[in-house]
Design an enzyme around this catalytic site. Structure first.
Site, PDB file in Angstrom:
ATOM      1  N   LYS A  64      35.756 -13.317  -9.899  1.00  0.00           N
ATOM      2  CA  LYS A  64      37.138 -12.868  -9.758  1.00  0.00           C
ATOM      3  C   LYS A  64      37.957 -13.790  -8.838  1.00  0.00           C
ATOM      4  O   LYS A  64      39.178 -13.865  -8.971  1.00  0.00           O
ATOM      5  CB  LYS A  64      37.187 -11.437  -9.213  1.00  0.00           C
ATOM      6  CG  LYS A  64      36.367 -10.415  -9.992  1.00  0.00           C
ATOM      7  CD  LYS A  64      36.791 -10.263 -11.435  1.00  0.00           C
ATOM      8  CE  LYS A  64      36.293  -8.992 -12.099  1.00  0.00           C
ATOM      9  NZ  LYS A  64      34.847  -8.952 -12.365  1.00  0.00           N
TER      10      LYS A  64
HETATM   11  C1  LIG Z   1      34.179  -8.321 -13.432  1.00  0.00           C
HETATM   12  C2  LIG Z   1      32.804  -8.798 -13.654  1.00  0.00           C
HETATM   13  C3  LIG Z   1      32.260  -8.913 -14.941  1.00  0.00           C
HETATM   14  C4  LIG Z   1      33.029  -8.478 -16.172  1.00  0.00           C
HETATM   15  O1  LIG Z   1      34.126  -9.299 -16.429  1.00  0.00           O
HETATM   16  P1  LIG Z   1      35.309  -8.784 -17.403  1.00  0.00           P
HETATM   17  O2  LIG Z   1      36.360  -9.812 -17.306  1.00  0.00           O
HETATM   18  O3  LIG Z   1      35.731  -7.462 -16.834  1.00  0.00           O
HETATM   19  O4  LIG Z   1      34.714  -8.660 -18.749  1.00  0.00           O
HETATM   20  C5  LIG Z   1      30.981  -9.427 -15.076  1.00  0.00           C
HETATM   21  N1  LIG Z   1      30.259  -9.792 -13.995  1.00  0.00           N
HETATM   22  C6  LIG Z   1      30.743  -9.685 -12.746  1.00  0.00           C
HETATM   23  C7  LIG Z   1      29.877 -10.071 -11.606  1.00  0.00           C
HETATM   24  C8  LIG Z   1      32.017  -9.197 -12.528  1.00  0.00           C
HETATM   25  O5  LIG Z   1      32.496  -9.089 -11.281  1.00  0.00           O
END
Ligand SMILES: *Cc1c(COP(=O)(O)O)cnc(C)c1O
Length: 504
Positions: free
Chosen positions: A113
């Site tokens: 993120k």
């Molecule tokens: C948010 C997240 C995901 C999923 O990603 P999306 O964009 O919501 O599909 C997968 N792995 C981790 C570690 C995340 O923080």
């Protein structure tokens, strides 16, 4: 380039408006009115420059009301100021021949993120200058664990901005929770909810689109925006790392320019893999998009059948950031694949709201099957994968990445497809120390009550993997945010946190 809403194609806003607003008034998501292209020559040019410059080049294709100087300032502040612990920002790690992990967790909160949330506050600042008319921007976030911390860290002490995060009290890892409740900064607040991520996300979307609440905020000189991947400003920076990874594959001689690659993404809200889809639409030679789910496999079933059905039990798994049954960004994919039909999207989303399920047209289902493959695995297979990968390759991965590796290997066994592959690695293993220790067989009963920092130390002794500094330094920080509320009280919690009293 302008942006339309997936639920009303007559809505036309600039990039700045789309980013500052976050979501369209009628609940639709903003999408660019055309996908810009990326030629083979451009890919060649990008191969020779660093991450932040690649980002500036790609962002400038989409942010037509930003100046070049503004975009360069945003990408420089996000990616060139030492916030990422890797010079490459998003480095590739070859797991074995033909299979590469794209490590997206070298940012300050150790999950992917950060790739977008380190730049979104800067994009938001310029967007708000043009469109927000001096209002304070209130960023409302629903998190399955990682977005919350990354958004808090990105927006802390940002000018004219406040940020409120809702997380499922029992649905995040102990480290994810610690990271959020110890957050520093003068414009931040965090609240647990008694519910799961879908409850948090539904609550936040309802608050966003409630006309009365918007009025109330306006009369207090405030407006809402979003740092979730429903915000275009979150998705756009995610397109960059797919293109960047492709360039790095060329420059490290893993592929020839123009050669196709497969991409595997551990998926929850469908944001990350949607960015890969957009990169493909731009012209990046991606053959297959492989969507990996955990036991909450609503997306796997959807891709394989064309029926999206959230009427099923919700499971808490060892990959909590993928514990999601309502994947918001699928709406953008469906809009693109249905020939930008807002009528069709309104029908589907209404079915989802009223019946909890929808069925796409045969043409759309066929198109999805052409582009995507999908698979899932449960907690036991996730744990086995962590152990195998460590024993075979000496590489320690987190639970989410393990789901992706497992699903990739299932796919490869069945398809015999040996196209060079990029598997997206979304978090550092120390965010999920207990599960990773369990997987390696190192978390014996006598230690299961041990504190999070003991577990990290133990994992380090066992594997030698380096603990990222931001996770070490949480030890000893004060817990600042201990509030918990019911999903029905989220609205009230927002007003209380903003000190503007309740609407009557
Ligand atoms: C948010 C997240 C995901 C999923 O990603 P999306 O964009 O919501 O599909 C997968 N792995 C981790 C570690 C995340 O923080």
């Amino acid at each position: 380039m302008m942006y339309n809403s997936t639920r009303d194609s007559s809505v036309r806003v600039t990039a700045s408006q789309a980013i500052a607003q976050g979501i369209s008034k009628e609940g639709g998501l903003f999408v660019p009115d055309a996908i810009p292209s990326l030629t083979a020559d451009e890919i060649k040019m990008l191969t020779g420059i660093r991450y932040s410059s690649r980002a500036a080049y790609i962002l400038s294709k989409y942010l037509k009301d930003f100046t070049c100087e503004e975009i360069e300032e945003c990408t420089r502040l996000a990616y060139d100021t030492g916030r990422f612990r890797s010079f490459a920002v998003a480095p590739l790690h070859e797991l074995y021949s033909g299979v590469n992990l794209l490590e997206l967790w070298h940012g300050p909160t150790c999950a992917f993120k950060d790739m977008a949330l380190q730049i979104l506050p800067h994009l938001m600042r310029f967007s708000a200058r043009r469109t927000a008319d001096g209002k304070t921007i209130i960023i409302l976030v629903a998190t399955s664990g990682d977005t919350g911390k990354a958004a808090l860290e990105g927006f802390r002490d940002a000018e004219n901005t406040r940020i409120l995060v809702f997380y499922p009290e029992e649905g995040v890892s102990p480290m994810q929770k610690l990271q959020m409740i110890t957050q520093e900064g003068n414009n931040v607040a965090v609240c647990g909810i008694r519910g799961n991520f879908d409850d948090a996300q539904t609550g936040v979307k309802a608050i966003f689109t409630h006309p009365g609440i918007a009025k109330r905020l306006e009369s207090n000189g405030m407006m809402f925006s979003s740092a979730n991947s429903i915000n275009w400003g979150r998705l756009l920076p995610q397109i960059v790392y797919y293109i960047s990874a492709y360039c790095d594959m060329i420059s490290s001689d893993k592929i020839n320019a123009g050669e196709p690659v497969n991409v595997v993404v551990p998926t929850g809200n469908f944001g990350n893999i949607l960015a890969a889809f957009y990169a493909r639409e731009m012209g990046l030679p991606i053959a297959r998009l492989i969507c990996a789910s955990n036991r909450n496999r609503v997306l796997t079933d959807f891709i394989n059948t064309g029926v999206y059905d959230k009427n099923r039990s919700f499971h808490t798994t060892t990959s909590p950031s993928m514990d999601i049954l309502i994947s918001s960004n699928l709406e953008r994919l469906l809009y693109a694949l249905s020939g930008r039909s807002d009528t069709e999207i309104r029908l589907l989303m209404n079915d989802l709201k009223t019946k909890g399920s929808y069925t796409v047209s045969d043409e759309t289902a066929a198109r999805i099957k052409e582009l995507f493959r999908a698979g899932w695995c449960g907690d036991q297979q996730t744990a086995d994968t962590i152990k195998n990968v460590f024993q075979k390759y000496g590489y320690l991965c987190d639970t989410h990445t393990a789901v992706a590796i497992n699903v990739y290997e299932q796919y490869r066994d069945i398809s015999r497809d040996d196209t060079p592959t990029i598997i997206v690695s979304t978090a550092n293993p120390y965010k999920f120390s207990a599960s990773v220790l369990d997987a390696l067989g190192g978390n014996h009963a006598d230690h299961s009550n041990g504190d999070e920092f003991e577990k990290m130390d133990k994992l380090q002794r066992l594997t030698g993997a380096v603990i990222p500094e931001p996770l070490v330094s949480i030890k000893g920080k004060d817990s600042r945010f201990m509030d918990i509320c019911n999903p029905a009280d989220m609205e009230q919690a927002v007003f209380e946190m903003l000190h503007i009293g309740r609407d009557r």
